[in-house]
Design an enzyme around this catalytic site. Structure first.
Site, mmCIF file in Angstrom:
data_model
loop_
_atom_site.group_PDB
_atom_site.id
_atom_site.type_symbol
_atom_site.label_atom_id
_atom_site.label_comp_id
_atom_site.label_asym_id
_atom_site.label_seq_id
_atom_site.Cartn_x
_atom_site.Cartn_y
_atom_site.Cartn_z
ATOM 1 N N LYS A 83 0.868 -1.223 0.138
ATOM 2 C CA LYS A 83 0.040 0.020 -0.029
ATOM 3 C C LYS A 83 0.899 1.109 0.114
ATOM 4 O O LYS A 83 1.883 1.261 0.919
ATOM 5 C CB LYS A 83 -0.735 -0.085 1.287
ATOM 6 C CG LYS A 83 -1.856 -1.353 1.290
ATOM 7 C CD LYS A 83 -2.850 -1.111 2.467
ATOM 8 C CE LYS A 83 -3.711 -0.098 2.592
ATOM 9 N NZ LYS A 83 -4.693 -0.206 3.784
HETATM 10 O O1 LIG Z 1 -7.101 0.950 5.700
HETATM 11 C C1 LIG Z 1 -8.188 1.185 5.451
HETATM 12 C C2 LIG Z 1 -9.118 1.123 6.328
HETATM 13 O O2 LIG Z 1 -10.351 0.712 5.924
HETATM 14 C C3 LIG Z 1 -9.392 2.294 7.053
HETATM 15 O O3 LIG Z 1 -10.863 2.449 7.645
HETATM 16 P P1 LIG Z 1 -11.024 3.499 8.721
HETATM 17 O O4 LIG Z 1 -11.765 4.743 8.062
HETATM 18 O O5 LIG Z 1 -12.271 2.886 9.616
HETATM 19 O O6 LIG Z 1 -9.699 3.788 9.408
#
Ligand SMILES: O=C[C@H](O)COP(=O)(O)O
Length: 216
Positions: A83
């Site tokens: 990522k």
């Molecule tokens: O890394 C990606 C996640 O789905 C971010 O989710 P979040 O907005 O709950 O931290």
């Protein structure tokens, strides 16, 4: 469609690993920071717990740092997705990694101009953060629909993974919008199969069955 758990919690990963169809585990620096183990130890442990892709994010501040981190991380599990943040340095690093056939995901993608750059960079995935978009009264589902159409117009094979999902209904919406993959928390994944109607129906079947076998 690919389905991932967004977690680095060992207990959660062990539980969902019993679902044979799960495509892997996604993480980010905030998720890793909640764990007691070192980053490398944690990712290697996840790789042993799950038969699928393990996604880990670079934290370097320039393309060179990101590239070297990504090369190192690629060796931590047998199927790693790297990522990379969607910014200039990330685009430079991604170019080098794609040349090496490493699967790259641009994370924190929020605009269609970023989607066009991701298609040009020929990365494997982009991850729009739908829940965070919705929090700012922007339409995360619509964004995924438009991003899908941009990729189709450009004949790009880049896939869209919907992230920051806060409810099962958002998963449904994103699949309708054309998402190729979704990643969700343990809590949302658990809610996906739950319905009081299923429970009520099962209770009734059990009651009828008990009456049947007792009166035989
Ligand atoms: O890394 C990606 C996640 O789905 C971010 O989710 P979040 O907005 O709950 O931290």
């Amino acid at each position: 469609m690919e389905l991932y758990l967004d977690s680095a919690n060992t207990e959660e990963i062990q539980k969902v690993s019993r679902l044979q169809f799960l495509d892997g585990i996604t993480t980010n620096p905030s998720i890793i920071a909640k764990q007691s183990e070192s980053f490398e130890t944690k990712i290697k442990q996840i790789g042993r717990l799950i038969d699928g892709k393990v996604w880990c994010q670079v934290t370097g501040e320039n393309a060179e740092e990101m590239y070297h981190q990504a090369i190192e991380m690629s060796g931590w599990t047998k199927d790693t997705v790297i990522k990379i943040p969607m910014n200039f340095e990330g685009l430079v690093a991604a170019g080098e990694l794609v040349k090496k056939n490493i699967e790259v995901n641009f994370t924190l993608v929020y605009s269609l101009s970023q989607v066009i750059l991701a298609a040009k960079a020929n990365v494997a995935y982009i991850s729009p953060y739908v829940g965070r978009t919705d929090n700012y009264s922007l339409d995360g589902k619509r964004f995924i629909k438009e991003a899908k159409s941009v990729f189709q117009n450009l004949n790009s094979s880049t896939k869209i993974i919907g992230a920051s999902i806060k409810s099962p209904q958002t998963v449904v919406d994103l699949v309708h919008a054309g998402a190729d993959a979704v990643t969700m928390s343990y809590d949302v994944l658990n809610k996906m199969f739950q319905s009081p109607l299923t429970d009520m129906g099962l209770d009734q079947f059990n009651e009828d069955w008990q009456n049947y076998i007792q009166n035989k």
